[in-house]
Design a protein around this motif. Sequence first.
Motif, PDB file in Angstrom:
ATOM      1  N   ILE A 126      40.342  -1.014  92.148  1.00 58.18           N
ATOM      2  CA  ILE A 126      39.088  -1.640  92.588  1.00 58.18           C
ATOM      3  C   ILE A 126      39.376  -3.034  93.128  1.00 58.18           C
ATOM      4  N   VAL A 127      40.131  -3.817  92.365  1.00 60.05           N
ATOM      5  CA  VAL A 127      40.475  -5.182  92.785  1.00 60.05           C
ATOM      6  C   VAL A 127      41.227  -5.146  94.112  1.00 60.05           C
ATOM      7  N   GLN A 128      42.183  -4.238  94.230  1.00 62.54           N
ATOM      8  CA  GLN A 128      42.956  -4.145  95.468  1.00 62.54           C
ATOM      9  C   GLN A 128      42.054  -3.788  96.655  1.00 62.54           C
ATOM     10  N   SER A 129      41.107  -2.875  96.458  1.00 61.08           N
ATOM     11  CA  SER A 129      40.220  -2.516  97.569  1.00 61.08           C
ATOM     12  C   SER A 129      39.333  -3.694  97.967  1.00 61.08           C
ATOM     13  N   LEU A 130      38.898  -4.488  96.986  1.00 66.38           N
ATOM     14  CA  LEU A 130      38.083  -5.670  97.290  1.00 66.38           C
ATOM     15  C   LEU A 130      38.912  -6.739  98.010  1.00 66.38           C
ATOM     16  N   CYS A 131      40.169  -6.903  97.593  1.00 65.86           N
ATOM     17  CA  CYS A 131      41.062  -7.864  98.266  1.00 65.86           C
ATOM     18  C   CYS A 131      41.281  -7.461  99.717  1.00 65.86           C
ATOM     19  N   ASP A 132      41.573  -6.183  99.926  1.00 63.08           N
ATOM     20  CA  ASP A 132      41.820  -5.697 101.287  1.00 63.08           C
ATOM     21  C   ASP A 132      40.599  -5.913 102.175  1.00 63.08           C
ATOM     22  N   ALA A 133      39.413  -5.646 101.623  1.00 59.36           N
ATOM     23  CA  ALA A 133      38.175  -5.847 102.392  1.00 59.36           C
ATOM     24  C   ALA A 133      37.970  -7.321 102.724  1.00 59.36           C
ATOM     25  N   PRO A 190      42.364  17.820  93.196  1.00 59.12           N
ATOM     26  CA  PRO A 190      40.963  18.237  93.160  1.00 59.12           C
ATOM     27  C   PRO A 190      40.333  18.196  94.551  1.00 59.12           C
ATOM     28  N   ASN A 191      39.429  19.081  94.792  1.00 62.58           N
ATOM     29  CA  ASN A 191      38.748  19.147  96.087  1.00 62.58           C
ATOM     30  C   ASN A 191      37.421  18.400  96.044  1.00 62.58           C
ATOM     31  N   GLY A 192      36.993  17.945  97.182  1.00 61.51           N
ATOM     32  CA  GLY A 192      35.625  17.476  97.335  1.00 61.51           C
ATOM     33  C   GLY A 192      35.350  16.015  97.105  1.00 61.51           C
ATOM     34  N   ILE A 193      36.284  15.238  96.564  1.00 58.12           N
ATOM     35  CA  ILE A 193      35.993  13.820  96.358  1.00 58.12           C
ATOM     36  C   ILE A 193      37.273  13.006  96.569  1.00 58.12           C
ATOM     37  N   SER A 194      37.111  11.875  97.200  1.00 59.93           N
ATOM     38  CA  SER A 194      38.268  11.023  97.486  1.00 59.93           C
ATOM     39  C   SER A 194      38.431   9.954  96.414  1.00 59.93           C
ATOM     40  N   LYS A 195      39.589   9.360  96.407  1.00 61.89           N
ATOM     41  CA  LYS A 195      39.870   8.256  95.505  1.00 61.89           C
ATOM     42  C   LYS A 195      38.886   7.108  95.756  1.00 61.89           C
ATOM     43  N   GLN A 196      38.596   6.837  97.040  1.00 66.92           N
ATOM     44  CA  GLN A 196      37.668   5.762  97.383  1.00 66.92           C
ATOM     45  C   GLN A 196      36.263   6.038  96.849  1.00 66.92           C
ATOM     46  N   GLU A 197      35.835   7.292  96.872  1.00 64.89           N
ATOM     47  CA  GLU A 197      34.518   7.638  96.322  1.00 64.89           C
ATOM     48  C   GLU A 197      34.472   7.398  94.815  1.00 64.89           C
ATOM     49  N   LEU A 198      35.579   7.648  94.139  1.00 62.85           N
ATOM     50  CA  LEU A 198      35.646   7.376  92.699  1.00 62.85           C
ATOM     51  C   LEU A 198      35.630   5.864  92.440  1.00 62.85           C
ATOM     52  N   ILE A 199      36.287   5.104  93.292  1.00 65.80           N
ATOM     53  CA  ILE A 199      36.249   3.639  93.172  1.00 65.80           C
ATOM     54  C   ILE A 199      34.813   3.143  93.341  1.00 65.80           C
ATOM     55  N   GLU A 200      34.097   3.702  94.301  1.00 64.04           N
ATOM     56  CA  GLU A 200      32.692   3.306  94.501  1.00 64.04           C
ATOM     57  C   GLU A 200      31.846   3.674  93.281  1.00 64.04           C
ATOM     58  N   SER A 201      32.105   4.824  92.680  1.00 65.66           N
ATOM     59  CA  SER A 201      31.395   5.219  91.454  1.00 65.66           C
ATOM     60  C   SER A 201      31.686   4.220  90.336  1.00 65.66           C
ATOM     61  N   ALA A 202      32.936   3.799  90.224  1.00 67.76           N
ATOM     62  CA  ALA A 202      33.304   2.819  89.204  1.00 67.76           C
ATOM     63  C   ALA A 202      32.607   1.478  89.445  1.00 67.76           C
ATOM     64  N   LYS A 203      32.539   1.058  90.695  1.00 70.41           N
ATOM     65  CA  LYS A 203      31.843  -0.203  91.018  1.00 70.41           C
ATOM     66  C   LYS A 203      30.374  -0.119  90.606  1.00 70.41           C
ATOM     67  N   ARG A 204      29.738   1.013  90.894  1.00 74.15           N
ATOM     68  CA  ARG A 204      28.328   1.189  90.498  1.00 74.15           C
ATOM     69  C   ARG A 204      28.182   1.138  88.980  1.00 74.15           C
ATOM     70  N   CYS A 205      29.095   1.778  88.286  1.00 77.62           N
ATOM     71  CA  CYS A 205      29.068   1.780  86.828  1.00 77.62           C
ATOM     72  C   CYS A 205      29.174   0.355  86.284  1.00 77.62           C
ATOM     73  N   ILE A 206      30.086  -0.424  86.834  1.00 81.00           N
ATOM     74  CA  ILE A 206      30.267  -1.801  86.387  1.00 81.00           C
ATOM     75  C   ILE A 206      29.024  -2.624  86.693  1.00 81.00           C
ATOM     76  N   ARG A 207      28.475  -2.465  87.892  1.00 81.74           N
ATOM     77  CA  ARG A 207      27.282  -3.236  88.267  1.00 81.74           C
ATOM     78  C   ARG A 207      26.081  -2.873  87.386  1.00 81.74           C
ATOM     79  N   ASP A 208      25.932  -1.567  87.098  1.00 82.71           N
ATOM     80  CA  ASP A 208      24.763  -1.107  86.345  1.00 82.71           C
ATOM     81  C   ASP A 208      24.887  -1.331  84.844  1.00 82.71           C
ATOM     82  N   LYS A 209      26.097  -1.166  84.301  1.00 85.54           N
ATOM     83  CA  LYS A 209      26.266  -1.164  82.844  1.00 85.54           C
ATOM     84  C   LYS A 209      27.197  -2.255  82.319  1.00 85.54           C
ATOM     85  N   GLY A 210      27.938  -2.882  83.205  1.00 85.71           N
ATOM     86  CA  GLY A 210      28.885  -3.910  82.778  1.00 85.71           C
ATOM     87  C   GLY A 210      30.283  -3.349  82.625  1.00 85.71           C
ATOM     88  N   ILE A 211      31.256  -4.241  82.699  1.00 84.60           N
ATOM     89  CA  ILE A 211      32.650  -3.820  82.655  1.00 84.60           C
ATOM     90  C   ILE A 211      33.018  -3.200  81.304  1.00 84.60           C
TER      91      ILE A 211
END
Length: 194
Positions: free
Chosen positions: A58-65, A4-25
């Motif tokens: 998501i967990v892996q990106s948080l660990c790396d950071a 798919p064009n126009g969005i990266s895997k990292q951008e989708l991870i950020e969307s997922a983080k927002r979803c979890i923060r706003d609505k819960g896991i």
Amino acid sequence: MAKPNGISKQELIESAKRCIRDKGIDKLTLKAVAEGAGVTQGTVYYHFKTKEQLLFDIVQSLCDASWKVAQPAQAAGEDLQASIAQALAGARERAAYQSFYHTLFFSLVVHSLQNDEMLKQLSRLLEKENAQAAELLAGWLPASARSVMSLESWGILVNALIDGLALQALINPDFESEKIYAELSALIARITAE
């Protein structure tokens, strides 16, 4: 399947983080991630075949950071105690009641216990975390501490200690993480001063 064009895997991870923060896991779905990122579900499925895979990434990106924060102080040749304090501060931030990182991490552990492929991925992640902890400790531990236990074992022990403290903080709103981490810092200072 075409990429798919126009969005990266990292951008989708950020969307997922927002979803979890706003609505819960519990409300995290691949559909919710797609809606949050403004893309189709097919785009999300291209990068993540399952919700568990998304959680793992998501967990892996948080660990790396987290490791990127701990290592610069040591690499820059900062004072040993300042380097240790910086690493412990990062761990302490994640040891909080309803911690975002550890809620995800322990949810992933539970899911992995019934999914062999996820269990293997989580095992590799923990091995990497243990190795990074050992590498960090290599610059801190005196020979006397290394004569008692290998760096590999020290890495495993410290990683388990940090996750164990985080588990207690995650489920107990009265857990005194500031006090525990202050005492842990004093203990490590004593060990490294030898």
